[in-house]
Design a protein around this motif. Structure first.
Motif, PDB file in Angstrom:
ATOM      1  N   MET A 104      18.697  90.455  15.343  1.00 20.30           N
ATOM      2  CA  MET A 104      18.343  90.615  13.942  1.00 20.30           C
ATOM      3  C   MET A 104      18.437  89.253  13.258  1.00 20.30           C
ATOM      4  N   ARG A 105      17.426  88.942  12.450  1.00 21.42           N
ATOM      5  CA  ARG A 105      17.422  87.683  11.706  1.00 21.42           C
ATOM      6  C   ARG A 105      16.975  87.942  10.282  1.00 21.42           C
ATOM      7  N   VAL A 106      17.651  87.296   9.332  1.00 22.97           N
ATOM      8  CA  VAL A 106      17.296  87.407   7.922  1.00 22.97           C
ATOM      9  C   VAL A 106      17.014  86.004   7.387  1.00 22.97           C
ATOM     10  N   ASP A 107      15.833  85.827   6.794  1.00 24.47           N
ATOM     11  CA  ASP A 107      15.455  84.563   6.147  1.00 24.47           C
ATOM     12  C   ASP A 107      15.315  84.823   4.657  1.00 24.47           C
ATOM     13  N   PHE A 108      15.845  83.929   3.850  1.00 22.49           N
ATOM     14  CA  PHE A 108      15.681  84.054   2.404  1.00 22.49           C
ATOM     15  C   PHE A 108      15.822  82.686   1.754  1.00 22.49           C
ATOM     16  N   THR A 109      15.391  82.607   0.501  1.00 21.15           N
ATOM     17  CA  THR A 109      15.435  81.356  -0.258  1.00 21.15           C
ATOM     18  C   THR A 109      16.267  81.546  -1.513  1.00 21.15           C
ATOM     19  N   ILE A 110      17.104  80.573  -1.782  1.00 21.37           N
ATOM     20  CA  ILE A 110      17.897  80.558  -3.012  1.00 21.37           C
ATOM     21  C   ILE A 110      17.156  79.641  -3.975  1.00 21.37           C
ATOM     22  N   PRO A 111      16.610  80.186  -5.072  1.00 23.74           N
ATOM     23  CA  PRO A 111      15.775  79.390  -5.978  1.00 23.74           C
ATOM     24  C   PRO A 111      16.607  78.556  -6.960  1.00 23.74           C
ATOM     25  N   SER A 112      17.329  77.590  -6.428  1.00 32.02           N
ATOM     26  CA  SER A 112      18.215  76.780  -7.262  1.00 32.02           C
ATOM     27  C   SER A 112      18.433  75.427  -6.611  1.00 32.02           C
ATOM     28  N   ALA A 113      18.736  74.449  -7.416  1.00 28.69           N
ATOM     29  CA  ALA A 113      19.183  73.173  -6.866  1.00 28.69           C
ATOM     30  C   ALA A 113      20.530  73.419  -6.191  1.00 28.69           C
ATOM     31  N   PRO A 114      20.758  72.827  -5.032  1.00 30.54           N
ATOM     32  CA  PRO A 114      22.041  73.011  -4.356  1.00 30.54           C
ATOM     33  C   PRO A 114      23.212  72.532  -5.221  1.00 30.54           C
ATOM     34  N   LYS A 119      18.673  74.741   4.843  1.00 30.62           N
ATOM     35  CA  LYS A 119      17.924  73.545   4.488  1.00 30.62           C
ATOM     36  C   LYS A 119      18.061  73.366   2.981  1.00 30.62           C
ATOM     37  N   PHE A 120      18.791  72.329   2.591  1.00 27.41           N
ATOM     38  CA  PHE A 120      19.020  72.037   1.183  1.00 27.41           C
ATOM     39  C   PHE A 120      17.916  71.102   0.713  1.00 27.41           C
ATOM     40  N   LYS A 121      17.095  71.588  -0.205  1.00 29.93           N
ATOM     41  CA  LYS A 121      15.972  70.805  -0.705  1.00 29.93           C
ATOM     42  C   LYS A 121      16.264  70.340  -2.130  1.00 29.93           C
ATOM     43  N   PHE A 122      16.145  69.041  -2.317  1.00 27.55           N
ATOM     44  CA  PHE A 122      16.423  68.428  -3.613  1.00 27.55           C
ATOM     45  C   PHE A 122      15.132  67.881  -4.205  1.00 27.55           C
ATOM     46  N   GLU A 123      15.019  67.978  -5.523  1.00 26.28           N
ATOM     47  CA  GLU A 123      13.882  67.383  -6.204  1.00 26.28           C
ATOM     48  C   GLU A 123      13.984  65.872  -6.114  1.00 26.28           C
ATOM     49  N   VAL A 124      12.858  65.212  -5.911  1.00 33.50           N
ATOM     50  CA  VAL A 124      12.847  63.751  -5.861  1.00 33.50           C
ATOM     51  C   VAL A 124      13.197  63.237  -7.262  1.00 33.50           C
ATOM     52  N   GLU A 130      10.148  70.945  -5.113  1.00 37.19           N
ATOM     53  CA  GLU A 130      11.019  71.844  -5.874  1.00 37.19           C
ATOM     54  C   GLU A 130      12.347  72.017  -5.170  1.00 37.19           C
ATOM     55  N   ALA A 131      13.413  72.049  -5.947  1.00 42.48           N
ATOM     56  CA  ALA A 131      14.746  72.242  -5.387  1.00 42.48           C
ATOM     57  C   ALA A 131      14.950  73.712  -5.021  1.00 42.48           C
ATOM     58  N   CYS A 132      15.515  73.941  -3.839  1.00 41.77           N
ATOM     59  CA  CYS A 132      15.862  75.281  -3.390  1.00 41.77           C
ATOM     60  C   CYS A 132      16.707  75.151  -2.122  1.00 41.77           C
ATOM     61  N   ILE A 133      17.140  76.282  -1.620  1.00 38.83           N
ATOM     62  CA  ILE A 133      17.878  76.305  -0.363  1.00 38.83           C
ATOM     63  C   ILE A 133      17.262  77.394   0.502  1.00 38.83           C
ATOM     64  N   GLU A 134      16.806  77.015   1.687  1.00 40.74           N
ATOM     65  CA  GLU A 134      16.263  77.982   2.635  1.00 40.74           C
ATOM     66  C   GLU A 134      17.372  78.319   3.624  1.00 40.74           C
ATOM     67  N   VAL A 135      17.608  79.628   3.808  1.00 43.30           N
ATOM     68  CA  VAL A 135      18.707  80.077   4.659  1.00 43.30           C
ATOM     69  C   VAL A 135      18.180  81.068   5.690  1.00 43.30           C
ATOM     70  N   SER A 136      18.691  80.941   6.902  1.00 42.73           N
ATOM     71  CA  SER A 136      18.374  81.873   7.978  1.00 42.73           C
ATOM     72  C   SER A 136      19.685  82.289   8.622  1.00 42.73           C
ATOM     73  N   ILE A 137      19.920  83.604   8.707  1.00 42.57           N
ATOM     74  CA  ILE A 137      21.126  84.131   9.338  1.00 42.57           C
ATOM     75  C   ILE A 137      20.673  84.971  10.530  1.00 42.57           C
ATOM     76  N   GLU A 138      21.269  84.703  11.675  1.00 39.61           N
ATOM     77  CA  GLU A 138      20.820  85.353  12.898  1.00 39.61           C
ATOM     78  C   GLU A 138      22.007  85.945  13.658  1.00 39.61           C
ATOM     79  N   ASN A 139      21.859  87.189  14.030  1.00 39.94           N
ATOM     80  CA  ASN A 139      22.839  87.890  14.860  1.00 39.94           C
ATOM     81  C   ASN A 139      22.662  87.380  16.283  1.00 39.94           C
ATOM     82  N   VAL A 140      23.738  86.977  16.942  1.00 42.42           N
ATOM     83  CA  VAL A 140      23.603  86.409  18.278  1.00 42.42           C
ATOM     84  C   VAL A 140      24.127  87.330  19.372  1.00 42.42           C
TER      85      VAL A 140
END
Length: 135
Positions: A1-11, A59-64, A122-132
């Motif tokens: 099982m894997r869950v991918d989601f994005t946090i719409p915020s600057a880290p 993946k922590f994405k920062f605005e230039v 755009e600033a955001c954080i992409e997260v992936s959580i995976e059951n191993v």
């Protein structure tokens, strides 16, 4: 099982605990507490990993920065320049604290973390959580 989601915020990095001089108790500052709530809301009611071993990618994405020249901006977006604003472990900790109890039982079940900082439009954080289980 894997869950991918994005946090719409600057880290937001996890701040050091503050102490109330009157009571002697430690507390989390408002900015960090609000960010952790946002992380929890962004995860929503997705899969709960309970006490399974999990692997997390962030993946922590920062605005230039606006002060960058056109050439420096292009270099940043191409990955030639990386953000150095704060320690990556503090960003990781703030996301994990927001997910603790919401996505997984406890962060002690995380056996691997991959985290990166990069510039983006755009600033955001992409997260992936995976059951191993079963790997």
């Amino acid at each position: 099982m894997r869950v991918d989601f994005t946090i719409p915020s600057a880290p937001v990095p996890k701040s050091r605990p503050r102490f109330n001089t009157n009571t002697g108790r430690a507390f989390t500052d408002d900015k960090t507490r609000i960010f952790e709530s946002l992380v929890s809301l962004a995860y929503g009611a997705r899969h709960y990993f309970d006490d399974n071993y999990i692997r997390i990618r962030m993946k922590f994405k920062f605005e230039v920065p606006k002060s960058y020249s056109k050439k420096k901006r292009i270099d940043a977006l191409e990955g030639k320049i990386r953000p150095t604003k704060a320690d990556i472990d503090n960003y990781i900790k703030s996301v994990l604290d927001g997910l603790n109890g919401k996505a997984f039982k406890d962060d002690r079940y995380i056996y691997a973390i991959l985290a990166e900082k990069e510039y983006s439009e755009e600033a955001c954080i992409e997260v992936s959580i995976e059951n191993v289980e079963g790997d």
